[in-house]
Design an enzyme around this catalytic site. Structure first.
Site, PDB file in Angstrom:
ATOM      1  N   SER A 270       1.752   1.190   6.779  1.00 59.57           N
ATOM      2  CA  SER A 270       2.803   0.194   6.897  1.00 59.57           C
ATOM      3  C   SER A 270       4.112   0.856   7.362  1.00 59.57           C
ATOM      4  O   SER A 270       4.105   1.558   8.375  1.00 59.57           O
ATOM      5  CB  SER A 270       2.971  -0.555   5.568  1.00 59.57           C
ATOM      6  OG  SER A 270       3.737  -1.719   5.736  1.00 59.57           O
ATOM      7  N   HIS A 411      -3.848  -5.994   4.856  1.00 62.26           N
ATOM      8  CA  HIS A 411      -2.863  -4.941   5.057  1.00 62.26           C
ATOM      9  C   HIS A 411      -2.920  -4.000   3.851  1.00 62.26           C
ATOM     10  O   HIS A 411      -2.376  -4.301   2.791  1.00 62.26           O
ATOM     11  CB  HIS A 411      -1.481  -5.600   5.172  1.00 62.26           C
ATOM     12  CG  HIS A 411      -0.348  -4.676   5.464  1.00 62.26           C
ATOM     13  ND1 HIS A 411       0.032  -4.350   6.741  1.00 62.26           N
ATOM     14  CD2 HIS A 411       0.514  -4.024   4.643  1.00 62.26           C
ATOM     15  CE1 HIS A 411       1.083  -3.561   6.699  1.00 62.26           C
ATOM     16  NE2 HIS A 411       1.381  -3.340   5.430  1.00 62.26           N
TER      17      HIS A 411
END
Length: 432
Positions: A270, A411
């Site tokens: 991320s 994610h």
């Protein structure tokens, strides 16, 4: 998906929460329709600023690469300082029988400006059966070192939590025993050790807290000039600081006899995937670079305007990038670089980009295309790049010196990601 990390208090206990919500529920201007991706022209990494083509490695290394690096420094991430002259390393613990005898555990404090200044705490696991220095993975973690593994010997990290009564609405507190190992899935410590690699990690907020504090609580003030209170428009934001911290961790690893510092892979997820790419682009000592779900401002092509975009970044996270980056909020086509050029700065060293099928906010296709468009630089330098222009299906890793996979799911960092990275590292680091 949009993801934010913070520490919240529930009674007497602290809990690490990752809050996920559909990005389009947050921002009505998000595009998730490929038919609405605008036509765009990418800057060519193999054309000099004066229009001349780059035809050989010498021209790339001596002229074009410095041009591109300077543009990222001045327009995107900001310029970072050099290693502090008075930086010190303090080994606070060595445990030779960690994890049931599988590992040597070291915990090291890196003091940036003497023992009265800011510092970061490095946790290092080394395979106990290793004969000589081993290659290593190095990455920053979100929640604190003590959450990377349930190992009770890991020192409890200081972490930031939301506190309305504190300046900026955040306060620093020490983690608790009940948090140990909560992020173990993302680190796969035993798997990494079993493959013969060391694993080093640092809580990213040790270097710079992840909220807009006016750049007062991290490493930035160490480098302010007289009268300066925040970075200049072309100086480092938080991502620049976190990347700088990774280089300082590598400084330590160069002194550790258990680690082969010439075979260190830097990785991140991320926003820390963005950080790993920027660290690897600047610091050529990193032998391999891994980006996981890094999205906009990381591996994804900015000009695609799919999922998160530059304006979203600078609005939600104004502390991440240099102030000059805000010029391009509504003028992304005027950016003198795009993210394929960030990957190209890593050449000829191996780079791996990983995406997740449900993570539309990070634009998996845009991440793949950056790997595609960086590959000509690798080929110019005598390496095989990605080797394909066709995006692979789920769980079908592709690539050579440039690697890519699309994982099923959200994610996150999962065991499958580590399996792919370890295979990639075996091909590129074991052969040295």
């Amino acid at each position: 998906m949009m993801h934010a990390w913070w520490i919240s208090v529930s009674g007497a206990a602290l809990a690490v929460l990752m809050v996920s919500m559909p990005a389009d529920a947050q921002r009505p201007d998000v595009n998730y329709d490929e038919a609405k991706v605008p036509k765009y022209t990418l800057p060519d990494p193999l054309v000099l600023a004066n229009g001349e083509p780059v035809r050989d490695a010498r021209t790339w290394n001596q002229r074009r690469r410095p041009e591109i690096l300077k543009l990222f420094q001045s327009q995107v991430y900001g310029r970072s300082p050099e290693r502090p002259k008075n930086m010190r390393f303090e080994t606070v613990e060595i445990e030779k029988q960690a994890l049931g005898g599988k590992a040597i555990r070291k915990q090291v404090t890196v003091w940036f400006a003497g023992k009265s200044g800011p510092s970061m705490n490095l946790l290092l696991y080394i395979p106990a059966a290793a004969q000589g220095p081993v290659p290593a993975f190095l990455g920053l973690n979100f929640p604190g070192n003590h959450m990377v593994h349930a190992d009770p010997g890991i020192r409890l990290n200081e972490i930031w939590q939301r506190d309305r009564s504190a300046p900026g609405g955040m306060a620093k507190v020490r983690g608790t025993d009940d948090q140990r190992g909560r992020s173990a899935e993302a680190w796969q410590v035993e798997k990494v050790l079993a493959r013969g690699y060391a694993l080093a990690t640092i809580h990213y907020c040790d270097i710079d807290p992840d909220f807009d504090d006016g750049f007062q609580n991290g490493v930035h003030p160490l480098f302010y000039k007289d009268g300066q209170t925040r970075p200049a428009a072309d100086e480092w934001g938080a991502i620049g600081a976190w990347a700088w911290g990774l280089s300082r961790a590598l400084d330590y690893l160069e002194t550790d006899p258990h680690v082969d510092a010439k075979r260190v892979a830097v990785m991140g997820h991320s926003r820390l995937g963005k950080t790993a790419l920027w660290a690897g682009a600047q610091d050529t000592r990193f032998a391999l670079v891994i980006s996981n779900n890094s999205g906009e401002g990381g591996a994804a092509i900015s000009r695609r305007m799919f999922g998160e975009n530059v304006k979203h970044l600078n609005t939600s996270f104004p502390h991440w990038f240099c102030a000059n980056y805000r010029r391009y909020n509504d003028r992304v086509d005027e950016l003198p670089v795009d993210q394929h050029m960030l990957l190209a700065l890593i050449a000829p060293r191996p780079v791996y980009v990983a995406s997740a099928s449900e993570d539309r906010w990070a634009d998996p296709k845009g991440e793949f295309l950056a790997a595609v468009h960086a590959s000509p630089v690798y080929e110019l330098l005598g390496r095989k790049g990605l080797g394909t222009t066709e995006m692979p299906g789920i769980h079908q890793p592709v690539g050579h010196t440039v690697g890519y996979h699309l994982r099923q799911g959200r994610h996150a960092v999962m065991a499958y990601d580590w399996d792919c990275w370890l295979d990639f590292a075996d091909r590129h680091l074991r052969s040295r």
